[in-house]
Design a protein around this motif. Sequence first.
Motif, PDB file in Angstrom:
ATOM      1  N   ASN A 261       9.126   5.568  11.755  1.00 34.27           N
ATOM      2  CA  ASN A 261       9.484   4.105  12.154  1.00 34.27           C
ATOM      3  C   ASN A 261      10.337   3.695  11.208  1.00 34.27           C
ATOM      4  O   ASN A 261      11.083   2.920  11.357  1.00 34.27           O
ATOM      5  CB  ASN A 261       8.037   3.290  11.943  1.00 34.27           C
ATOM      6  CG  ASN A 261       7.260   3.766  13.445  1.00 34.27           C
ATOM      7  OD1 ASN A 261       6.368   4.825  13.094  1.00 34.27           O
ATOM      8  ND2 ASN A 261       7.156   2.907  14.412  1.00 34.27           N
ATOM      9  N   THR A 262      10.069   3.800   9.900  1.00 38.29           N
ATOM     10  CA  THR A 262      10.722   3.322   8.691  1.00 38.29           C
ATOM     11  C   THR A 262      11.229   4.410   7.530  1.00 38.29           C
ATOM     12  O   THR A 262      11.947   4.108   6.691  1.00 38.29           O
ATOM     13  CB  THR A 262       9.919   2.325   7.738  1.00 38.29           C
ATOM     14  OG1 THR A 262       8.647   3.034   7.416  1.00 38.29           O
ATOM     15  CG2 THR A 262       9.614   1.127   8.633  1.00 38.29           C
ATOM     16  N   GLY A 263      11.020   5.786   7.765  1.00 43.41           N
ATOM     17  CA  GLY A 263      11.622   6.530   6.968  1.00 43.41           C
ATOM     18  C   GLY A 263      10.930   6.674   5.633  1.00 43.41           C
ATOM     19  O   GLY A 263      11.275   7.304   4.648  1.00 43.41           O
ATOM     20  N   GLN A 264       9.772   6.307   5.652  1.00 46.71           N
ATOM     21  CA  GLN A 264       8.470   6.432   4.342  1.00 46.71           C
ATOM     22  C   GLN A 264       7.797   7.529   4.464  1.00 46.71           C
ATOM     23  O   GLN A 264       7.733   8.104   5.376  1.00 46.71           O
ATOM     24  CB  GLN A 264       7.882   5.005   4.277  1.00 46.71           C
ATOM     25  CG  GLN A 264       8.530   3.689   4.102  1.00 46.71           C
ATOM     26  CD  GLN A 264       7.408   2.549   4.359  1.00 46.71           C
ATOM     27  OE1 GLN A 264       7.151   2.091   5.463  1.00 46.71           O
ATOM     28  NE2 GLN A 264       6.502   2.384   3.433  1.00 46.71           N
ATOM     29  N   THR A 265       7.466   7.898   3.349  1.00 45.30           N
ATOM     30  CA  THR A 265       6.633   9.010   2.942  1.00 45.30           C
ATOM     31  C   THR A 265       5.280   8.507   2.408  1.00 45.30           C
ATOM     32  O   THR A 265       5.095   7.591   1.525  1.00 45.30           O
ATOM     33  CB  THR A 265       6.970  10.181   2.330  1.00 45.30           C
ATOM     34  OG1 THR A 265       8.475  10.656   2.808  1.00 45.30           O
ATOM     35  CG2 THR A 265       6.102  11.560   2.143  1.00 45.30           C
ATOM     36  N   ALA A 266       4.059   9.158   2.851  1.00 45.30           N
ATOM     37  CA  ALA A 266       2.685   8.817   2.226  1.00 45.30           C
ATOM     38  C   ALA A 266       2.031  10.043   2.196  1.00 45.30           C
ATOM     39  O   ALA A 266       2.100  11.065   3.037  1.00 45.30           O
ATOM     40  CB  ALA A 266       2.053   7.966   3.363  1.00 45.30           C
ATOM     41  N   ILE A 267       1.170  10.081   1.243  1.00 48.02           N
ATOM     42  CA  ILE A 267       0.388  11.390   0.956  1.00 48.02           C
ATOM     43  C   ILE A 267      -0.980  10.872   1.257  1.00 48.02           C
ATOM     44  O   ILE A 267      -1.745  10.118   0.639  1.00 48.02           O
ATOM     45  CB  ILE A 267       0.462  11.683  -0.511  1.00 48.02           C
ATOM     46  CG1 ILE A 267       1.852  12.082  -0.799  1.00 48.02           C
ATOM     47  CG2 ILE A 267      -0.532  12.933  -0.632  1.00 48.02           C
ATOM     48  CD1 ILE A 267       2.127  12.444  -2.474  1.00 48.02           C
ATOM     49  N   ALA A 268      -1.675  11.520   2.320  1.00 48.42           N
ATOM     50  CA  ALA A 268      -3.030  11.574   2.694  1.00 48.42           C
ATOM     51  C   ALA A 268      -3.843  12.444   1.995  1.00 48.42           C
ATOM     52  O   ALA A 268      -3.579  13.793   2.127  1.00 48.42           O
ATOM     53  CB  ALA A 268      -3.394  11.370   4.228  1.00 48.42           C
ATOM     54  N   THR A 269      -5.359  12.351   1.646  1.00 48.52           N
ATOM     55  CA  THR A 269      -5.997  13.401   1.292  1.00 48.52           C
ATOM     56  C   THR A 269      -7.315  13.350   1.883  1.00 48.52           C
ATOM     57  O   THR A 269      -8.055  12.184   1.968  1.00 48.52           O
ATOM     58  CB  THR A 269      -6.499  13.255  -0.420  1.00 48.52           C
ATOM     59  OG1 THR A 269      -5.116  13.123  -1.150  1.00 48.52           O
ATOM     60  CG2 THR A 269      -7.425  14.060  -0.771  1.00 48.52           C
TER      61      THR A 269
END
Length: 349
Positions: free
Chosen positions: A123-131
């Motif tokens: 949607n916005t070109g962001q990156t997130a890291i989920a653990t």
Amino acid sequence: MSEGVRCMWMRGGTSKGGYILAEDLPNDRDAFLMRIMSSPDPRQIDGMGGADSLTSKIAVVSKSARDGVDVDYLFLQVGVEREIVSDGQNCGNILSGVAPFAIERGLITAQDDYTRVVVYMENTGQTAIATVQTPDGMVSYSGNVAIDGVPGTAAPIPLEFVGTAGSTCGALLPTGNVVDVIEGVDVTMIDNGMPVVILRASDMGATGAETREDLDADTDLKALLEVIRLACGPLMNLRDVSDKTVPKMTLISPPQDGGAISTRTFVPHRCHASIGVLGAVSVATACLLPGAPAAELAHVPAGSEKVLAVEHPIGATKIVVQVSDAGDVTSAAILRTARKLMDGKVFTS
């Protein structure tokens, strides 16, 4: 009867919705999603929707071809009473379930103990890291972490956001100003992962301590909020927002229960039961901007790592913010949980 489409129903954070692989999604995407949710219908009685914007959500997930990214995630908000499917925003709560879902569907190979999944938010070109907790290579949803707005406890899913400033509007402060005056009201237009217009509750004739139901019943307040929202849309590089779910409108007031600040958020026409994850990140960031209404009202701890509890109608969302020597927010993280509710097929007839 249709053959059905593979779908996992999950609670992600304080939201709930369907998780579908991109390859399983029919070509008539919007019509399909409105049908399985039973929209438009205030009760969504003939579908999976829960008669609330928080439970009428979809995550579309696919294996990513991007360097350093594991999966791509597209969030879709399905209208409840309106015939609309919107991709104009992220959802950090539904994001909480993306990594477990990707592992369950075999897009990611689980590691022992825990698995880190890099998620690209389309949607916005962001990156997130989920653990994700993965003892013996299996997703575990059981744990002792509680989040406000969800009964009981579950396994922790930390989410780290980096480089979110201006992801939708092009800049953290799209007007270049910490404060603008719209319809005679001081506002901060900000985008640190979610476009939000932040206003003092007192400037809107409210205390900030009202219940969700009381605010939803205040038609004069909501009408003025919509006038301000429509004026802010073009100023935030969002163009005409009359048919969009952003920007969110957040009323702020001094903290009432030991947090950093108290909020009441409209999404955008109904008061949120809590506050969205990325909306909370934007509000927490505004608390750190000298001269902003949020900074004037907030109780902000010292140090380069600040834990800001953003209060909302059913509790608080804690945002861990890293701040540079220059005072810029360099990253934000939040602790969420998720739970698999149902896995199978969803039908349109």
